[in-house]
Design a protein around this motif. Structure first.
Motif, mmCIF file in Angstrom:
data_model
loop_
_atom_site.group_PDB
_atom_site.id
_atom_site.type_symbol
_atom_site.label_atom_id
_atom_site.label_comp_id
_atom_site.label_asym_id
_atom_site.label_seq_id
_atom_site.Cartn_x
_atom_site.Cartn_y
_atom_site.Cartn_z
ATOM 1 N N THR A 1 -124.918 -131.598 43.422
ATOM 2 C CA THR A 1 -125.424 -132.045 42.117
ATOM 3 C C THR A 1 -126.056 -133.430 42.202
ATOM 4 O O THR A 1 -126.958 -133.755 41.413
ATOM 5 C CB THR A 1 -124.312 -132.052 41.048
ATOM 6 N N ASP B 1 -108.873 -121.498 41.172
ATOM 7 C CA ASP B 1 -108.455 -122.786 40.620
ATOM 8 C C ASP B 1 -107.341 -123.412 41.460
ATOM 9 O O ASP B 1 -107.099 -124.621 41.373
ATOM 10 C CB ASP B 1 -107.962 -122.616 39.177
ATOM 11 N N SER C 1 -110.472 -126.832 43.573
ATOM 12 C CA SER C 1 -110.363 -126.325 42.205
ATOM 13 C C SER C 1 -111.682 -125.737 41.715
ATOM 14 O O SER C 1 -112.644 -126.475 41.446
ATOM 15 C CB SER C 1 -109.894 -127.390 41.215
ATOM 16 N N LYS D 1 -112.430 -124.465 38.895
ATOM 17 C CA LYS D 1 -112.744 -124.939 37.544
ATOM 18 C C LYS D 1 -113.447 -126.293 37.594
ATOM 19 O O LYS D 1 -114.458 -126.512 36.907
ATOM 20 C CB LYS D 1 -111.468 -125.036 36.714
ATOM 21 N N GLU D 2 -112.938 -127.205 38.410
ATOM 22 C CA GLU D 2 -113.530 -128.540 38.492
ATOM 23 C C GLU D 2 -114.911 -128.505 39.133
ATOM 24 O O GLU D 2 -115.819 -129.243 38.718
ATOM 25 C CB GLU D 2 -112.597 -129.470 39.275
ATOM 26 N N GLN D 3 -115.089 -127.655 40.127
ATOM 27 C CA GLN D 3 -116.396 -127.537 40.771
ATOM 28 C C GLN D 3 -117.430 -126.957 39.803
ATOM 29 O O GLN D 3 -118.575 -127.411 39.751
ATOM 30 C CB GLN D 3 -116.286 -126.658 42.020
ATOM 31 N N ILE D 4 -117.018 -125.977 39.015
ATOM 32 C CA ILE D 4 -117.925 -125.388 38.020
ATOM 33 C C ILE D 4 -118.336 -126.437 36.991
ATOM 34 O O ILE D 4 -119.511 -126.537 36.612
ATOM 35 C CB ILE D 4 -117.261 -124.179 37.334
ATOM 36 N N GLU D 5 -117.390 -127.232 36.539
ATOM 37 C CA GLU D 5 -117.689 -128.268 35.547
ATOM 38 C C GLU D 5 -118.713 -129.263 36.086
ATOM 39 O O GLU D 5 -119.630 -129.677 35.364
ATOM 40 C CB GLU D 5 -116.403 -128.984 35.138
ATOM 41 N N LYS D 6 -118.580 -129.653 37.335
ATOM 42 C CA LYS D 6 -119.543 -130.594 37.928
ATOM 43 C C LYS D 6 -120.943 -129.996 37.970
ATOM 44 O O LYS D 6 -121.930 -130.667 37.665
ATOM 45 C CB LYS D 6 -119.091 -130.985 39.338
ATOM 46 N N GLN E 1 -122.138 -127.551 36.041
ATOM 47 C CA GLN E 1 -122.639 -127.385 34.675
ATOM 48 C C GLN E 1 -123.063 -128.722 34.072
ATOM 49 O O GLN E 1 -124.041 -128.784 33.308
ATOM 50 C CB GLN E 1 -121.581 -126.714 33.808
ATOM 51 N N ASN E 2 -122.367 -129.783 34.406
ATOM 52 C CA ASN E 2 -122.728 -131.109 33.892
ATOM 53 C C ASN E 2 -124.089 -131.567 34.400
ATOM 54 O O ASN E 2 -124.716 -132.453 33.801
ATOM 55 C CB ASN E 2 -121.661 -132.140 34.269
#
Length: 529
Positions: free
Chosen positions: A452, A478, A483, A485-490, A492-493
């Motif tokens: 990213t 997860d 994790s 979930k944390e990788q997806i959030e990064k 998406q951000n």
């Protein structure tokens, strides 16, 4: 510029450890290029070709460890060596916990008399000798090493079969044994679905999807990619299938592979016909076989294989998955992205760390929009003329030997993909950059963060408001150290559209790049999936 070599005589570390350290040191400020390798003939050539190995060190041997670097100054060399020494010490400390260090398999067996399994990761020319020692000590083997001859593979597997032992490999990178994730594998639920695979990232994708769907894995056994070739004849795959058929904890069996040789495929389906448990097959790009049993489900994508296995385990109806989001949600995403694209933007550029995932993407793109090019094509006429230059729809397997010569694997080191993201973004015809993020043991600690950073930079530099759609899937759970979930959030951000599977990510990329022209074919189920 300073070029420096530090030689540690008669010092051995496995390739995964050294790849991870190499990945870490190249991100240090002031380091132009650097690597840590065992001085095999092949590695010496790689370092010489890249200008890292000094002529006076050409006579070092495969027993020696080399730290080779190009830096801005001598001070940076000191800093680099300090980091490497610290990482190597961590490895040594971890290996010595419990005072169980051993330099040979025979010594290890004496210290751990109840052990029944070993992982072997040594230079290929030494692998046969070590595997024979393990088999003589009645140890099952996961052989991570590559560059092992076909003749040696046959000999080792025949001996293992004779003794009733597993010999997974060579070049076997993923396995889950009784809940223990080995190699490039993930933290997944324990359960009643057993798997056999000649495809490492394919096995990771299916085990993770099964776990995300709330079921679990009894055993997930690798074979090594060559096992399904004609000469090897599926030796280990057939043995592992028989083991799962007899395993009381396994209620459903899944087989994952690129298409086996015809003779091997016939052996596999001969087994399937006699086994009493339901079986799911996923042979990426392979033709379906004629089967009379309704408990044999042949699937087209890795996600379909996971869903079929879960539904069989729950005695539910098998349904094909196109998108898990509603049609309205998918259509809204597609239309929003299309509205930002220019008229000339029409191609997908796939940048994959997983070979099986890249193959799956190519099959889907080929089915919906036709020609697709690659360094590892599914059809001969799809081979890129110049691997450094994409053509039309292109999907790259960045874990292929061409890209990993002298570099850590892209699941560990993000640099190559970062470079290629920037390169593909500069092509005015690129509409979508499609990629995977593969988590788990051995993989980069924060791949999403590294990618990213590059994506954000690209977006800032795109001229005249030009837009590129970034579409990804994250293979993991997860519970993995990174994790999911944390990788997806990064991701998406940074505006990356993250889909639940590689198949769904690829389909979305197809819809966007085709400006929605494939919608009716895809959603209507008219494609030959």
């Amino acid at each position: 510029m300073v070029i420096k070599n530090i030689i540690k005589k008669n010092t051995y570390y496995d390739s995964v450890t050294l790849m991870m350290i190499s990945s870490k040191i190249t991100s240090l400020e002031g380091i132009l290029d650097a690597t840590v390798m065992m001085a095999t003939d092949y590695n010496k050539k790689l370092m010489t070709d890249s200008g890292l190995l000094l002529p006076e060190n050409l006579d070092i041997t495969s027993n020696d460890l080399v730290i080779a670097a190009k830096t801005e100054s001598d001070e940076k060399i000191t800093e680099l060596v300090s980091v490497i020494e610290e990482e190597l010490q961590k490895k040594s400390d971890a290996s010595s916990e419990g005072d169980l260090r051993a330099k040979t398999i025979n010594t290890a067996v004496k210290r751990l008399p109840n052990a029944n399994f070993t992982i072997i990761s040594v230079p290929g020319k030494h692998a046969k000798r070590e595997v024979l020692k393990a088999l003589d000590n009645n140890l099952h083997v996961l052989l991570f090493s590559d560059n092992v001859s076909i003749e040696d593979e046959i000999e080792l597997k025949d001996k293992a079969i004779e003794k009733g032992l597993l010999m997974m490999g060579p070049d076997c990178g993923t396995t889950v044994i009784s809940g223990a994730a080995l190699g490039f594998a993930n933290v997944v639920n324990k359960g009643k679905i057993g798997m056999v695979a000649a495809a490492g990232t394919g096995l990771q994708e299916v085990t993770c999807l099964v776990s995300q769907l709330g079921e679990g894995v009894s055993q997930a056994l690798g074979t090594g990619g060559r096992d399904v070739k004609e000469k090897i004849g599926g030796r280990m795959m057939l043995m592992e299938l028989e083991a799962l058929a007899q395993d009381e904890e396994t209620e459903v069996i899944v087989i994952i592979s690129k298409p086996p040789h015809k003779s091997v495929m016939e052996k596999i389906f001969k087994f399937i016909e006699k086994v009493e448990k339901p079986v799911v097959t996923c042979f990426i790009s392979g033709e379906p076989m004629k089967v009379e049993k309704d408990t044999v489900i042949q699937t087209f994508t890795l996600e379909d294989a996971a869903h079929a296995a879960v539904n069989l385990a729950r005695a539910k109806k098998i349904e094909k998955v196109i998108f898990t989001k509603s049609q309205e949600e998918v259509k809204e995403i597609v239309e929003k992205e299309i509205a930002k694209l220019g008229e000339n933007q029409k191609y997908i550029r796939g940048l994959y760390s997983g070979g099986t995932l890249s193959s799956e993407a190519m099959v889907l793109i080929s089915n919906y929009v036709g020609e697709v090019y690659s360094n590892t094509p599914i059809k001969e006429d799809g081979l890129l003329k110049d691997i450094e230059k994409s053509e039309k729809n292109t999907v790259l397997d960045l874990g292929d030997d061409y890209f990993t010569n002298g570099r850590p694997h892209p699941m560990i080191d993000p640099r190559l993909r970062v470079e290629r993201i920037k390169k593909e973004s500069s092509d005015p015809e690129t509409a979508v950059i499609l990629f995977d993020v593969v988590l788990g043991y051995g993989s980069n600690e924060d791949m999403a963060g590294a990618l990213t950073t590059a994506i954000d930079e690209v977006k800032q530099k795109l001229a005249e408001g030009r837009h590129i759609s970034f579409v990804a899937s994250v293979c993991g759970t997860d519970e993995d150290i990174q994790s999911r979930k944390e990788q997806i959030e990064k991701l998406q951000n940074s505006g990356v559209i993250v889909m639940p599977s590689n198949a769904q990510a690829t389909r979305l990329a197809i819809l966007i790049a085709s400006k929605g022209e494939t919608w009716s074919k895809m959603i209507g189920g008219l494609a030959s999936e």
